[in-house]
Write a protein that holds these residues in place. Structure first.
Motif, PDB file in Angstrom:
ATOM      1  N   TYR A  97       0.851  -1.188   0.000  1.00  0.00           N
ATOM      2  CA  TYR A  97       0.000   0.000   0.000  1.00  0.00           C
ATOM      3  C   TYR A  97       0.886   1.237   0.000  1.00  0.00           C
ATOM      4  O   TYR A  97       1.704   1.424   0.899  1.00  0.00           O
ATOM      5  CB  TYR A  97      -0.912  -0.011   1.230  1.00  0.00           C
ATOM      6  N   LYS A  98       0.743   2.051  -1.038  1.00  0.00           N
ATOM      7  CA  LYS A  98       1.556   3.265  -1.192  1.00  0.00           C
ATOM      8  C   LYS A  98       3.043   2.936  -1.083  1.00  0.00           C
ATOM      9  O   LYS A  98       3.796   3.596  -0.357  1.00  0.00           O
ATOM     10  CB  LYS A  98       1.141   4.323  -0.164  1.00  0.00           C
ATOM     11  N   ASP A  99       3.434   1.874  -1.790  1.00  0.00           N
ATOM     12  CA  ASP A  99       4.829   1.419  -1.867  1.00  0.00           C
ATOM     13  C   ASP A  99       5.383   0.923  -0.533  1.00  0.00           C
ATOM     14  O   ASP A  99       6.598   0.791  -0.371  1.00  0.00           O
ATOM     15  CB  ASP A  99       5.737   2.533  -2.414  1.00  0.00           C
ATOM     16  N   GLN A 100       4.509   0.638   0.397  1.00  0.00           N
ATOM     17  CA  GLN A 100       4.927   0.119   1.698  1.00  0.00           C
ATOM     18  C   GLN A 100       4.321  -1.271   1.894  1.00  0.00           C
ATOM     19  O   GLN A 100       3.140  -1.493   1.635  1.00  0.00           O
ATOM     20  CB  GLN A 100       4.444   1.043   2.823  1.00  0.00           C
ATOM     21  N   PHE A 101       5.127  -2.213   2.361  1.00  0.00           N
ATOM     22  CA  PHE A 101       4.617  -3.541   2.681  1.00  0.00           C
ATOM     23  C   PHE A 101       4.088  -3.539   4.113  1.00  0.00           C
ATOM     24  O   PHE A 101       4.736  -3.023   5.030  1.00  0.00           O
ATOM     25  CB  PHE A 101       5.717  -4.599   2.534  1.00  0.00           C
ATOM     26  N   LEU A 102       2.898  -4.108   4.286  1.00  0.00           N
ATOM     27  CA  LEU A 102       2.301  -4.189   5.617  1.00  0.00           C
ATOM     28  C   LEU A 102       1.340  -5.372   5.671  1.00  0.00           C
ATOM     29  O   LEU A 102       0.989  -5.960   4.658  1.00  0.00           O
ATOM     30  CB  LEU A 102       1.589  -2.886   5.987  1.00  0.00           C
ATOM     31  N   LYS A 198     -20.570  -6.300   9.094  1.00  0.00           N
ATOM     32  CA  LYS A 198     -19.929  -6.694   7.847  1.00  0.00           C
ATOM     33  C   LYS A 198     -19.728  -5.468   6.979  1.00  0.00           C
ATOM     34  O   LYS A 198     -20.684  -4.784   6.619  1.00  0.00           O
ATOM     35  CB  LYS A 198     -20.792  -7.728   7.111  1.00  0.00           C
ATOM     36  N   VAL A 199     -18.470  -5.153   6.665  1.00  0.00           N
ATOM     37  CA  VAL A 199     -18.174  -4.021   5.796  1.00  0.00           C
ATOM     38  C   VAL A 199     -17.329  -4.503   4.623  1.00  0.00           C
ATOM     39  O   VAL A 199     -16.753  -5.585   4.650  1.00  0.00           O
ATOM     40  CB  VAL A 199     -17.425  -2.894   6.544  1.00  0.00           C
ATOM     41  N   ARG A 200     -17.264  -3.675   3.612  1.00  0.00           N
ATOM     42  CA  ARG A 200     -16.453  -4.006   2.447  1.00  0.00           C
ATOM     43  C   ARG A 200     -14.981  -4.013   2.832  1.00  0.00           C
ATOM     44  O   ARG A 200     -14.522  -3.165   3.601  1.00  0.00           O
ATOM     45  CB  ARG A 200     -16.704  -2.972   1.349  1.00  0.00           C
ATOM     46  N   GLU A 201     -14.237  -4.968   2.290  1.00  0.00           N
ATOM     47  CA  GLU A 201     -12.807  -5.020   2.573  1.00  0.00           C
ATOM     48  C   GLU A 201     -12.087  -3.877   1.858  1.00  0.00           C
ATOM     49  O   GLU A 201     -12.483  -3.455   0.777  1.00  0.00           O
ATOM     50  CB  GLU A 201     -12.219  -6.366   2.124  1.00  0.00           C
ATOM     51  N   PHE A 202     -11.040  -3.403   2.480  1.00  0.00           N
ATOM     52  CA  PHE A 202     -10.205  -2.372   1.869  1.00  0.00           C
ATOM     53  C   PHE A 202      -9.547  -2.966   0.625  1.00  0.00           C
ATOM     54  O   PHE A 202      -9.010  -4.075   0.666  1.00  0.00           O
ATOM     55  CB  PHE A 202      -9.141  -1.913   2.868  1.00  0.00           C
ATOM     56  N   ASP A 203      -9.599  -2.248  -0.500  1.00  0.00           N
ATOM     57  CA  ASP A 203      -9.117  -2.831  -1.757  1.00  0.00           C
ATOM     58  C   ASP A 203      -8.204  -1.893  -2.547  1.00  0.00           C
ATOM     59  O   ASP A 203      -8.100  -2.008  -3.770  1.00  0.00           O
ATOM     60  CB  ASP A 203     -10.301  -3.260  -2.629  1.00  0.00           C
ATOM     61  N   GLU A 204      -7.532  -0.992  -1.847  1.00  0.00           N
ATOM     62  CA  GLU A 204      -6.660  -0.042  -2.533  1.00  0.00           C
ATOM     63  C   GLU A 204      -5.200  -0.494  -2.524  1.00  0.00           C
ATOM     64  O   GLU A 204      -4.287   0.330  -2.523  1.00  0.00           O
ATOM     65  CB  GLU A 204      -6.782   1.342  -1.875  1.00  0.00           C
ATOM     66  N   PHE A 205      -4.982  -1.800  -2.524  1.00  0.00           N
ATOM     67  CA  PHE A 205      -3.612  -2.313  -2.485  1.00  0.00           C
ATOM     68  C   PHE A 205      -3.012  -2.363  -3.884  1.00  0.00           C
ATOM     69  O   PHE A 205      -3.719  -2.488  -4.883  1.00  0.00           O
ATOM     70  CB  PHE A 205      -3.585  -3.709  -1.859  1.00  0.00           C
TER      71      PHE A 205
END
Length: 207
Positions: A97-102, A198-205
């Motif tokens: 995410y934003k060039d960072q591994f997490l 229940k929410v949508r998973e974050f998908d901006e990876f």
């Protein structure tokens, strides 16, 4: 008499016109956004878990590396390692995410873990735990380690940097980033703390 009929007609026409306008207004009413759906433009806040109310929905990057989310992951891995003492690779999935591994702690499920021995790859993840038999050989080629399973599908581990590998298994599954379980303390964690909602998973990876 004619004027009386005309007057009644005009009154009725006005009534139905008002009713139609009210109906159209109701149909075009804006429905407020569901507070338990993650907006597509959400930007996770970088903070410590202790600074937030975890009894509420939160989307954040945990910078502490010592929070309850890390302790839960450590506890799961300690238990699994006892069953996979012969594993050559003990890996945890990362996201970019934003060039960072997490790490990414999802709303639904857990962070994926991979245990690879000469005999099998065991995958613990979001919905189920699966195991695939491997042929009892390993090929090292440059910065890659290659396996093949009993169905002749390839399992590849490619070095990305000193602590990150890219794992590719078969042709149908997209490659994923992983790191050794020993490196957990080196990475921050993006947490989708949705509680029982229940929410949508974050998908901006990034890929």
């Amino acid at each position: 008499m004619r004027f009386r009929i005309l007057f009644i007609f005009i009154i009725c026409l006005g009534f139905f016109s008002c009713k139609k306008d009210a109906s159209e207004e109701a149909n075009t009413e804006i429905i407020p956004e569901d507070p338990y759906v993650v907006p597509s433009d959400s930007i996770p806040e970088r903070t410590s878990a202790s600074a937030l109310n975890l009894d509420e929905y939160q989307l954040f990057i945990d910078t502490t590396k010592t929070s309850v989310f890390y302790r839960n992951l450590d506890s799961v891995i300690i238990s699994e390692e006892k069953k996979h003492q012969n594993a050559i690779f003990k890996l945890v999935e990362l996201k970019k995410y934003k060039d960072q591994f997490l790490f990414y702690e999802p709303c639904d499920g857990t962070i994926n873990r991979y245990y690879i021995s000469n005999e099998a790859i065991d995958i613990y993840g979001k919905h189920e735990n699966v195991s695939f038999e491997l042929k009892d050989f390993m090929i090292k080629a440059g910065n890659q380690v290659l396996f093949r399973d009993k169905r002749d599908r390839s399992l590849k581990l490619k070095e990305v940097n000193e602590v990150v590998l890219q794992l590719k298994y078969g042709e149908d599954l997209a490659p994923v980033y992983v790191t050794s379980v020993k490196n957990i303390a080196q990475f921050e964690m993006l947490v989708n703390n949705c509680l029982d909602k229940k929410v949508r998973e974050f998908d901006e990876f990034q890929e």
